[in-house]
Design a protein around this motif. Structure first.
Motif, mmCIF file in Angstrom:
data_model
loop_
_atom_site.group_PDB
_atom_site.id
_atom_site.type_symbol
_atom_site.label_atom_id
_atom_site.label_comp_id
_atom_site.label_asym_id
_atom_site.label_seq_id
_atom_site.Cartn_x
_atom_site.Cartn_y
_atom_site.Cartn_z
ATOM 1 N N GLY A 163 -35.617 20.165 -23.823
ATOM 2 C CA GLY A 163 -35.468 20.040 -22.378
ATOM 3 C C GLY A 163 -35.002 21.329 -21.736
ATOM 4 O O GLY A 163 -35.554 21.768 -20.710
ATOM 5 N N ARG A 164 -33.990 21.963 -22.315
ATOM 6 C CA ARG A 164 -33.479 23.230 -21.780
ATOM 7 C C ARG A 164 -34.538 24.326 -21.855
ATOM 8 O O ARG A 164 -34.731 25.098 -20.917
ATOM 9 C CB ARG A 164 -32.231 23.666 -22.559
ATOM 10 C CG ARG A 164 -30.934 23.006 -22.184
ATOM 11 C CD ARG A 164 -30.264 23.611 -20.954
ATOM 12 N NE ARG A 164 -30.027 25.033 -21.012
ATOM 13 C CZ ARG A 164 -28.903 25.616 -21.430
ATOM 14 N NH1 ARG A 164 -27.900 24.869 -21.872
ATOM 15 N NH2 ARG A 164 -28.768 26.923 -21.402
ATOM 16 N N ASP A 202 -46.103 28.472 -26.080
ATOM 17 C CA ASP A 202 -46.289 27.467 -25.028
ATOM 18 C C ASP A 202 -44.906 26.899 -24.706
ATOM 19 O O ASP A 202 -44.558 25.785 -25.121
ATOM 20 C CB ASP A 202 -47.241 26.377 -25.508
ATOM 21 C CG ASP A 202 -47.435 25.274 -24.476
ATOM 22 O OD1 ASP A 202 -47.112 25.503 -23.282
ATOM 23 O OD2 ASP A 202 -47.885 24.182 -24.862
ATOM 24 N N ILE A 203 -44.122 27.671 -23.973
ATOM 25 C CA ILE A 203 -42.710 27.340 -23.793
ATOM 26 C C ILE A 203 -42.537 26.014 -23.061
ATOM 27 O O ILE A 203 -41.796 25.130 -23.516
ATOM 28 C CB ILE A 203 -41.989 28.476 -23.049
ATOM 29 C CG1 ILE A 203 -42.019 29.753 -23.900
ATOM 30 C CG2 ILE A 203 -40.551 28.082 -22.729
ATOM 31 C CD1 ILE A 203 -41.492 30.985 -23.189
ATOM 32 N N LYS A 204 -43.224 25.866 -21.953
ATOM 33 C CA LYS A 204 -43.042 24.644 -21.160
ATOM 34 C C LYS A 204 -43.660 23.433 -21.848
ATOM 35 O O LYS A 204 -43.095 22.339 -21.820
ATOM 36 C CB LYS A 204 -43.640 24.830 -19.762
ATOM 37 C CG LYS A 204 -43.242 23.718 -18.797
ATOM 38 C CD LYS A 204 -43.502 24.092 -17.359
ATOM 39 C CE LYS A 204 -42.930 23.041 -16.408
ATOM 40 N NZ LYS A 204 -43.083 23.424 -14.986
ATOM 41 N N GLU A 237 -28.075 24.353 -10.290
ATOM 42 C CA GLU A 237 -27.926 23.325 -11.324
ATOM 43 C C GLU A 237 -29.240 22.612 -11.571
ATOM 44 O O GLU A 237 -30.081 22.463 -10.682
ATOM 45 C CB GLU A 237 -26.853 22.321 -10.879
ATOM 46 C CG GLU A 237 -26.473 21.284 -11.928
ATOM 47 C CD GLU A 237 -25.383 20.354 -11.416
ATOM 48 O OE1 GLU A 237 -24.211 20.597 -11.748
ATOM 49 O OE2 GLU A 237 -25.715 19.394 -10.685
ATOM 50 N N GLN A 238 -29.420 22.181 -12.819
ATOM 51 C CA GLN A 238 -30.505 21.271 -13.172
ATOM 52 C C GLN A 238 -29.939 20.248 -14.151
ATOM 53 O O GLN A 238 -28.915 20.491 -14.801
ATOM 54 C CB GLN A 238 -31.692 22.022 -13.786
ATOM 55 C CG GLN A 238 -31.341 22.800 -15.023
ATOM 56 C CD GLN A 238 -32.453 23.740 -15.468
ATOM 57 O OE1 GLN A 238 -32.178 24.674 -16.197
ATOM 58 N NE2 GLN A 238 -33.680 23.540 -15.059
ATOM 59 N N ILE A 239 -30.577 19.088 -14.230
ATOM 60 C CA ILE A 239 -30.111 18.019 -15.114
ATOM 61 C C ILE A 239 -31.080 17.918 -16.290
ATOM 62 O O ILE A 239 -32.280 17.718 -16.102
ATOM 63 C CB ILE A 239 -30.024 16.667 -14.374
ATOM 64 C CG1 ILE A 239 -29.143 16.808 -13.117
ATOM 65 C CG2 ILE A 239 -29.474 15.592 -15.300
ATOM 66 C CD1 ILE A 239 -27.704 17.198 -13.379
ATOM 67 N N ILE A 240 -30.548 18.070 -17.511
ATOM 68 C CA ILE A 240 -31.344 17.977 -18.734
ATOM 69 C C ILE A 240 -30.817 16.816 -19.564
ATOM 70 O O ILE A 240 -29.691 16.847 -20.045
ATOM 71 C CB ILE A 240 -31.268 19.289 -19.553
ATOM 72 C CG1 ILE A 240 -31.659 20.506 -18.701
ATOM 73 C CG2 ILE A 240 -32.141 19.181 -20.796
ATOM 74 C CD1 ILE A 240 -33.085 20.520 -18.228
ATOM 75 N N TYR A 241 -31.618 15.742 -19.688
ATOM 76 C CA TYR A 241 -31.191 14.539 -20.414
ATOM 77 C C TYR A 241 -29.820 14.063 -19.953
ATOM 78 O O TYR A 241 -28.946 13.729 -20.740
ATOM 79 C CB TYR A 241 -31.217 14.779 -21.925
ATOM 80 C CG TYR A 241 -32.598 14.576 -22.514
ATOM 81 C CD1 TYR A 241 -33.055 13.306 -22.854
ATOM 82 C CD2 TYR A 241 -33.455 15.649 -22.672
ATOM 83 C CE1 TYR A 241 -34.335 13.121 -23.361
ATOM 84 C CE2 TYR A 241 -34.742 15.475 -23.171
ATOM 85 C CZ TYR A 241 -35.172 14.199 -23.516
ATOM 86 O OH TYR A 241 -36.444 14.016 -23.999
ATOM 87 N N PRO A 270 -27.756 13.182 -26.029
ATOM 88 C CA PRO A 270 -29.094 13.546 -26.502
ATOM 89 C C PRO A 270 -29.027 14.023 -27.956
ATOM 90 O O PRO A 270 -27.966 14.413 -28.453
ATOM 91 C CB PRO A 270 -29.493 14.695 -25.583
ATOM 92 C CG PRO A 270 -28.183 15.338 -25.216
ATOM 93 C CD PRO A 270 -27.174 14.216 -25.153
ATOM 94 N N THR A 271 -30.146 13.988 -28.631
ATOM 95 C CA THR A 271 -30.220 14.653 -29.928
ATOM 96 C C THR A 271 -30.334 16.157 -29.705
ATOM 97 O O THR A 271 -30.650 16.629 -28.602
ATOM 98 C CB THR A 271 -31.438 14.182 -30.732
ATOM 99 O OG1 THR A 271 -32.628 14.577 -30.037
ATOM 100 C CG2 THR A 271 -31.417 12.677 -30.942
ATOM 101 N N SER A 272 -30.103 16.883 -30.756
ATOM 102 C CA SER A 272 -30.257 18.334 -30.684
ATOM 103 C C SER A 272 -31.671 18.698 -30.246
ATOM 104 O O SER A 272 -31.867 19.602 -29.424
ATOM 105 C CB SER A 272 -29.952 18.950 -32.050
ATOM 106 O OG SER A 272 -30.116 20.347 -32.030
ATOM 107 N N GLU A 273 -32.666 18.006 -30.759
ATOM 108 C CA GLU A 273 -34.059 18.284 -30.399
ATOM 109 C C GLU A 273 -34.308 17.997 -28.922
ATOM 110 O O GLU A 273 -34.945 18.793 -28.220
ATOM 111 C CB GLU A 273 -34.998 17.451 -31.265
ATOM 112 C CG GLU A 273 -36.471 17.676 -30.938
ATOM 113 C CD GLU A 273 -37.388 16.802 -31.782
ATOM 114 O OE1 GLU A 273 -38.532 17.236 -32.034
ATOM 115 O OE2 GLU A 273 -36.976 15.693 -32.168
ATOM 116 N N GLN A 274 -33.834 16.868 -28.430
ATOM 117 C CA GLN A 274 -34.064 16.525 -27.025
ATOM 118 C C GLN A 274 -33.438 17.560 -26.089
ATOM 119 O O GLN A 274 -34.080 18.013 -25.140
ATOM 120 C CB GLN A 274 -33.480 15.141 -26.732
ATOM 121 C CG GLN A 274 -34.251 13.994 -27.342
ATOM 122 C CD GLN A 274 -33.516 12.668 -27.211
ATOM 123 O OE1 GLN A 274 -32.272 12.624 -27.173
ATOM 124 N NE2 GLN A 274 -34.259 11.571 -27.131
#
Length: 364
Positions: free
Chosen positions: A333-334, A95-97, A352-356, A325-329
């Motif tokens: 997100g990516r 369940d990737i997303k 481009e997309q913005i992740i955290y 961000p933390t490594s998990e966040q």
């Protein structure tokens, strides 16, 4: 006593090495035969750090596993794609997303590459502990202890010395990054088996022969077990795409975004892509084995400014420290967004997309 027998796996026969004259990336080749000692790592530090500052990529040879052991892993790596019925594999689909994790099976055609063309790659991801957080299809079950031995070897004998050398390059204690990558700590360091399949002529035309867009990796260090189908390219410092050459039983190692963040830009997450192989390898599938490392989930991805090197050369930040961000966040997100969310077109090449709060670019 009789010698223990290993379970049978059908022999995976890879494609012949290309005879095409391609423009190869001139990456450093690092002899890892001495990386198990502090003296050896100290001697390797200038080579490795120069490679990771200049290219973000390098080859490793003499890592301790034989060609026969390499062949065996590729035999096992093909099993999820050749020996697991579709109905069974569907029960292991990630369940990737929803989860922000690749753990399990990724089927073909869920990512858009370009102009409506969808991917033709499958991968099966195994958490590094193999059985503690995950169950597996029947065809893989006889091989789980071998896979655990393989992930432990990647983690302790390859990844850990790389992390020690990278810390040395920043004049930090050797265990700085090692402590962020505990084998039993909570993180998403994992083993991946991945298989690309040939595409139609129309798909190649519509996607400009790109199989996976130019990108940087999410984690800290990626370890790719070299295989003969030429398709991986890196964007070199002079702005040209060049091919990664196959070296039998070698590793191709690269830096990911998380290590670039932690090192304040000292080590580079290099843009790379996968494209259609040269003409004499077209029609073959491309099987890959990877060990993707990520920092522990609670690690804040901000520069280690206590580094004497960073204090001398300066820090290149991609975001303010208080917004790190933390490594998990960052990883979730990516992972959840890749190939499944809308990108903003910056020009004819970059999306481009913005992740955290972090701009993440894709190159086509």
């Amino acid at each position: 006593m009789p010698a223990p027998t290993i379970p049978y796996a059908p022999r995976y026969v890879p494609a012949p090495i290309t005879k095409e004259q391609l423009e190869w990336a001139e990456l450093p080749i690092i002899d890892f035969s001495t990386a198990n000692t502090a003296e050896g790592r100290a001697a390797l530090t200038p080579q490795v750090c120069d490679a990771m500052q200049t290219y973000g990529f390098m080859y490793i040879i003499n890592h301790g596993l034989t060609q026969a052991q390499n062949d065996r892993i590729f035999d096992i790596a093909d099993l999820p794609f050749s020996q697991v019925p579709e109905e069974e594999m569907s029960r292991y689909t990630a369940d990737i997303k929803g989860s922000g994790s690749y753990r399990g099976f990724k089927p073909r055609r869920i990512w858009e590459i370009d102009n409506g063309v969808r991917d033709q790659l499958e991968h099966y991801n195994l958490h590094r502990t193999i059985t503690e957080l995950q169950t597996h299809p029947k065809a893989l079950q006889p091989f789980l202890s071998e896979l655990r031995t393989f992930t432990e070897y990647n983690h302790n004998n390859i990844l850990q010395p790389i992390l020690q050398i990278l810390a040395r390059g920043l004049e930090l204690p050797e265990d700085t990054f090692v402590k962020m990558h505990g084998f039993y700590d909570k993180s998403e360091t994992y083993l991946r088996f991945m298989k690309y399949y040939p595409r139609t002529e129309e798909d190649e035309k519509q996607s400009k022969n790109v199989w996976l867009k130019g990108h940087t990796d999410i984690g800290t260090v990626t370890i790719l077990w070299s295989q003969p189908v030429s398709a991986l390219q890196i964007l070199c410092p002079d702005g040209k795409w060049r091919w990664i050459k196959h070296i039998p039983n070698a590793l191709v190692v690269n830096i990911g975004d998380s290590m670039e963040f932690l090192s304040g830009g000292f080590y580079k997450g290099t843009i790379h892509r996968v494209r259609q192989p040269p003409i004499d390898q077209q029609g073959y599938s491309r099987l890959g084995v990877f060990y993707f490392s990520a920092a522990n989930d609670d690690v804040l991805l901000k520069p280690l400014t206590e580094s004497p090197v960073l204090q001398r050369v300066g820090v290149m930040r991609r975001f303010d420290d208080d917004k790190a961000p933390t490594s998990e966040q960052f990883r979730k997100g990516r992972t959840a967004a890749y190939g499944l969310s809308k990108l903003t077109k910056k020009d004819d090449v970059v999306e481009e997309q913005i992740i955290y709060g972090v701009p993440v670019r894709h190159y086509n």
